[in-house]
Design an enzyme around this catalytic site. Sequence first.
Site, PDB file in Angstrom:
ATOM      1  N   ASP A 114      -2.208   7.315  10.098  1.00 15.32           N
ATOM      2  CA  ASP A 114      -1.461   6.365  10.938  1.00 15.32           C
ATOM      3  C   ASP A 114       0.029   6.647  10.727  1.00 15.32           C
ATOM      4  OD1 ASP A 114      -0.776   5.257   8.474  1.00 15.32           O
ATOM      5  OD2 ASP A 114      -2.217   3.628   8.610  1.00 15.32           O
ATOM      6  N   GLY A 125      -1.639  -4.392   1.435  1.00 15.60           N
ATOM      7  CA  GLY A 125      -1.713  -5.571   2.284  1.00 15.60           C
ATOM      8  C   GLY A 125      -0.819  -6.722   1.875  1.00 15.60           C
ATOM      9  N   ASN A 160       4.419  -5.649   5.423  1.00 10.58           N
ATOM     10  CA  ASN A 160       3.517  -6.753   5.785  1.00 10.58           C
ATOM     11  C   ASN A 160       4.248  -8.087   5.928  1.00 10.58           C
ATOM     12  OD1 ASN A 160       1.052  -5.107   5.547  1.00 10.58           O
ATOM     13  ND2 ASN A 160       1.597  -5.035   3.376  1.00 10.58           N
ATOM     14  N   HIS A 169       1.017   5.171   6.291  1.00 16.40           N
ATOM     15  CA  HIS A 169       0.495   5.599   4.984  1.00 16.40           C
ATOM     16  C   HIS A 169       0.587   7.113   4.818  1.00 16.40           C
ATOM     17  CE1 HIS A 169      -1.431   1.668   5.861  1.00 16.40           C
ATOM     18  NE2 HIS A 169      -1.000   1.443   4.619  1.00 16.40           N
ATOM     19  N   SER A 191       0.808  -1.224   0.000  1.00 17.31           N
ATOM     20  CA  SER A 191       0.000   0.000   0.000  1.00 17.31           C
ATOM     21  C   SER A 191       0.838   1.269   0.000  1.00 17.31           C
ATOM     22  CB  SER A 191      -0.911   0.018   1.230  1.00 17.31           C
ATOM     23  OG  SER A 191      -0.125  -0.018   2.414  1.00 17.31           O
TER      24      SER A 191
END
Length: 254
Positions: A211, A61, A93, A214, A28
Amino acid sequence: MLSYVLPLSAVLASLSMATPTVYLAGDSTMAKGGGGTGTEGWGVFLPYSLTIPVVNNAIGGRSARSFSDEGRFTAIAAKVVSGDFVIIEFGHNDGGSLTPTDNGRSDCVGAGSETCTTTAGVVVQTYPTYLTAAAKLMTAKGANVIISSPTPDNSCETVPCSYTAPRFTGYCEIVVTNVGSKASFVDHGQYVGNRYIALGATATDAFYPIDHTHTSPLGATSVAGQFVKGLLCNNSPLAQYVKNTTASIPGSCV
Ligand SMILES: *[C@@H]1O[C@H](CO)[C@@H](O)[C@H](O)[C@H]1NC(C)=O
């Protein structure tokens, strides 16, 4: 009788003049739409600095493992032709534990050919194993592979801003060694970390609206710029298709 066979020299000339394509494989932090809610991935802004087209196949993800398991590297390899570029950047991830619950993303921890077996009996490979195999799919087609270390999380979450490379950065360098001369490394994480430290907490915090992972579109623009800086500083084979000068992008070469 007419002949449709071109002289070899003409065929070679047309091949060398073909415009290469840049393919992006990542998560992402690179993908169109980023992590949602107005964030954006840096791959969206890379095309502004290049003279050749970019196909952004990054998807939220995903890890080195799940991008492999879903056949996404194979799909890119089916499209690449000699002279194309494939930029591979994973790590956000890839951490986490395989037990008690396997999320389908975590890799087996290790720098070599270790394997792990989940509770469900799934054999999981290491980050270097997945990315070495992926990169070799591309180089076998004549593509150039750029292995890029993952972007940092907000380096200014605690002040003073700081950057420490994750273990994936070292793994990226191992992948490049495994693959050989058609692969090269950009320490994207270090470039971005250095930029955040130079910008300071107020500007860097503003790049992270939802967050610590991102980025906003402005943040993603900066992250893309630092990748381009790394290409130029390393004299990457992709640097010949960069519009910008090394000095025009903030920061120092690392
Ligand atoms: C590179 O130059 C182009 C064209 O002027 C510009 O749009 C782009 O933002 C520049 N990239 C960086 C990283 O400064």
